[in-house]
Design a protein around this motif. Sequence first.
Motif, PDB file in Angstrom:
ATOM      1  N   ARG A  86       0.817  -1.157   0.175  1.00 49.18           N
ATOM      2  CA  ARG A  86      -0.159  -0.135  -0.116  1.00 49.18           C
ATOM      3  C   ARG A  86       0.824   1.001   0.074  1.00 49.18           C
ATOM      4  NH1 ARG A  86      -2.994  -2.839   3.806  1.00 49.18           N
ATOM      5  NH2 ARG A  86      -2.065  -1.811   5.601  1.00 49.18           N
ATOM      6  N   ALA A  87       1.823   1.171   0.894  1.00 46.74           N
ATOM      7  CA  ALA A  87       2.703   2.282   0.749  1.00 46.74           C
ATOM      8  C   ALA A  87       3.501   2.587  -0.542  1.00 46.74           C
ATOM      9  CB  ALA A  87       3.858   2.156   1.937  1.00 46.74           C
ATOM     10  N   ARG A  92       2.370   1.685  -3.402  1.00 43.24           N
ATOM     11  CA  ARG A  92       1.284   2.160  -4.371  1.00 43.24           C
ATOM     12  C   ARG A  92       1.056   3.708  -4.268  1.00 43.24           C
ATOM     13  NH1 ARG A  92      -2.101  -2.871  -3.121  1.00 43.24           N
ATOM     14  NH2 ARG A  92      -1.069  -4.226  -4.712  1.00 43.24           N
ATOM     15  N   LYS A  93       0.935   3.984  -2.871  1.00 44.72           N
ATOM     16  CA  LYS A  93       0.854   5.360  -2.571  1.00 44.72           C
ATOM     17  C   LYS A  93       2.008   6.399  -3.005  1.00 44.72           C
ATOM     18  CE  LYS A  93      -0.521   8.472   1.279  1.00 44.72           C
ATOM     19  NZ  LYS A  93      -1.008   8.496   2.711  1.00 44.72           N
ATOM     20  N   GLU A 127       1.699   6.776  -6.754  1.00 46.28           N
ATOM     21  CA  GLU A 127       0.801   7.578  -7.382  1.00 46.28           C
ATOM     22  C   GLU A 127       1.014   9.039  -7.161  1.00 46.28           C
ATOM     23  OE1 GLU A 127      -2.793   6.602  -4.795  1.00 46.28           O
ATOM     24  OE2 GLU A 127      -2.898   4.553  -5.840  1.00 46.28           O
ATOM     25  N   HIS A 128       1.869   9.155  -5.912  1.00 45.83           N
ATOM     26  CA  HIS A 128       2.400  10.592  -5.336  1.00 45.83           C
ATOM     27  C   HIS A 128       3.284  10.972  -6.599  1.00 45.83           C
ATOM     28  CE1 HIS A 128       3.400  14.120  -3.380  1.00 45.83           C
ATOM     29  NE2 HIS A 128       4.970  13.693  -3.458  1.00 45.83           N
ATOM     30  N   ASP A 186       1.681  11.939  -9.879  1.00 41.11           N
ATOM     31  CA  ASP A 186       1.084  12.969 -10.038  1.00 41.11           C
ATOM     32  C   ASP A 186       1.853  14.258  -9.918  1.00 41.11           C
ATOM     33  OD1 ASP A 186      -1.436  12.029  -9.399  1.00 41.11           O
ATOM     34  OD2 ASP A 186      -1.531  12.431  -7.005  1.00 41.11           O
TER      35      ASP A 186
END
Length: 132
Positions: free
Chosen positions: A114-115, A117-118, A121-122, A125
């Motif tokens: 999860r970390a 993937r986050k 994503e960051h 962006d």
Amino acid sequence: MILWLWEITDAGRAALRSWLESLSSPVQIRDENLVKLCFAGGGSPDLVGRLLEKRKKIFSQFEKVIDAVLPGDRIPVEEQAASLGAPKLLFRYGKHVTKSTVRWIDQEESRMLRALRKADEHDDDGNDEEGS
């Protein structure tokens, strides 16, 4: 096949009783894999993942060993009664520790994914803003 029958002497029984009633030493954890995990935290997620996978393999193998030795398997019936269920207690403890450790590893692997993937994503962006 030769079977040995061991009997405890009165002096041995008294020494055993004295030892059982004495204070136990503090718990000592000598777990090299856990120490590696502690120091690998600042390293790559890949390294931590490999260490977790190795730990999972070790504990899964340990659980198979525990399953292969049935409580009371090699203990005479008279001694089973005198042991007040201690072999089964240790069997259940071993099963609990292995299952809890594997569950913890699964949770940590999920948390790491999860970390990552986050973080991806960051990063994505941030790249979009630079391209505008």
